[in-house]
Design an enzyme around this catalytic site. Structure first.
Site, short mmCIF file in Angstrom:
data_model
loop_
_atom_site.label_atom_id
_atom_site.label_comp_id
_atom_site.label_asym_id
_atom_site.label_seq_id
_atom_site.Cartn_x
_atom_site.Cartn_y
_atom_site.Cartn_z
N VAL A 98 -7.96 -0.37 12.24
CA VAL A 98 -7.11 -1.17 11.35
C VAL A 98 -7.32 -2.66 11.60
O VAL A 98 -7.58 -3.08 12.73
CB VAL A 98 -5.63 -0.78 11.60
CG1 VAL A 98 -4.67 -1.65 10.79
CG2 VAL A 98 -5.41 0.68 11.26
N ASP A 148 -13.29 -4.81 -1.39
CA ASP A 148 -13.04 -3.66 -0.50
C ASP A 148 -12.78 -2.39 -1.31
O ASP A 148 -13.42 -1.36 -1.09
CB ASP A 148 -11.83 -3.93 0.41
CG ASP A 148 -12.18 -4.82 1.58
OD1 ASP A 148 -13.22 -5.51 1.51
OD2 ASP A 148 -11.41 -4.85 2.57
#
Ligand code: PMV
Length: 309
Positions: A98, A148
């Protein structure tokens, strides 16, 4: 009944930050890491979300409206005209680190949208997955370019220009990339807003920098397509220097970049939002191990070697 979908991680090869200002960028999926979402029937009333990796076990209605995961689910129900929510369990597991520039948030959104829409028997087209995932990216990032969600939705090498149809690019000769993670969490939102501050203070200067990045990215696409790896490496070095100028590198990233070059990488740069997160080194496949060891000695907390074909 149960429906599963998975989505890969990603890295940006060229053009991060400048892409926010309309310049092109190149990104590729990293298939060694992925998010898996499993949607299944449940006896318990409500929509239960289990994401052990982020310590989340909650019913949809208890999560705030701007919670990215809850928003992905609610937006999908809305998009598909589902008004009474079925009882179900959404299990999310992920091997994507993350806040490290691997697109973990976008991968969760894409996998949730795909598995949930299949569960509802209305599988989404890629365009819709991509569009809905972009809305969620806005909650994570503020004003994302959309790169993304795009590379993760299509899971192919992408030449991306904001608000333009995507182009898939070819890879003329396989690229062996060693990804080095600084282990430093780096919220993209912050580096993006710092670059925006610089740009606001002197637009002509920074637009010229972004233009140079855009030219590097275009040259890199041509070099990758025709397999000219030495040129790709040189362009990565040039792109890194411009990212340093944008103040989005860090001593840790620079150290990994330099150590990889010393150990024989063809070229290296930070990848993604910067400040922390990861960097990438292009290597000859036979020197991947030597370069990886040098990067670990220089402080890399995690190494992933990926081949882009
Ligand atoms: O998600 P990251 O950290 O790989 O960065 C995304 C790339 C940026 O250009 C910095 C931001 C954006 O929205 O394109």
């Amino acid at each position: 009944m149960s429906f599963k979908a998975s989505a890969p991680g990603k890295i940006i090869l060229f053009g991060e930050h400048a892409v926010v200002y309309g310049k092109p960028a190149l990104a590729v999926p990293v298939t060694q890491i992925h998010t898996v979402v499993d949607v299944s029937d449940s006896d318990q009333p409500g929509v239960w979300i289990d994401a052990a990796d982020i310590n989340l076990h909650a019913e949809l209605n208890t999560l705030p409206l701007d919670h990215p995961l809850a928003a992905a689910i609610r937006n999908l129900f809305l998009f598909q005209g589902v008004t009474s929510f079925p009882n179900l369990r959404i299990n999310i597991s992920s091997t994507i680190p993350v806040a490290a520039g691997f697109g973990s948030g976008a991968a969760v959104s894409v996998a949730v949208l795909r598995s949930l829409s299949s569960y509802l028997d209305k599988p989404l087209r890629n365009e819709d997955v991509n569009r809905l995932a972009l809305e969620i990216e806005k909650l994570y990032h503020g004003s994302p370019s959309g790169i993304d969600n795009t590379v993760i939705t299509y899971a192919q090498p992408v030449y991306f220009v904001k608000d333009r149809p995507i182009e898939i690019f070819k890879v003329g000769a396989p690229l062996t990339i060693v990804i080095g993670d600084t282990g430093i969490p780096a919220p993209t939102r912050e580096s993006v807003s710092d670059v925006r501050r610089l740009w606001t203070a002197d637009k002509p200067y920074w637009e010229n920098i972004f233009k140079q990045v855009g030219m590097i990215t275009n040259q890199a696409r041509a070099a990758i397509e025709s397999g000219r790896l030495n040129q790709v490496g040189e362009l990565m070095n040039q792109n890194h220097a411009l990212l340093q100028e944008m103040t989005v590198s860090s001593p840790e990233l620079d150290k990994l970049v330099e150590s990889s070059r010393k150990a024989g990488a063809i070229g290296a740069k930070l990848s993604g939002g910067g400040r922390g997160g990861n960097m990438i080194a292009l290597v000859k496949s036979e020197s991947a191990d030597v370069v990886s060891s040098a990067m670990i000695d220089a402080g890399a907390k995690r190494i992933i070697i990926t081949r882009i074909l």
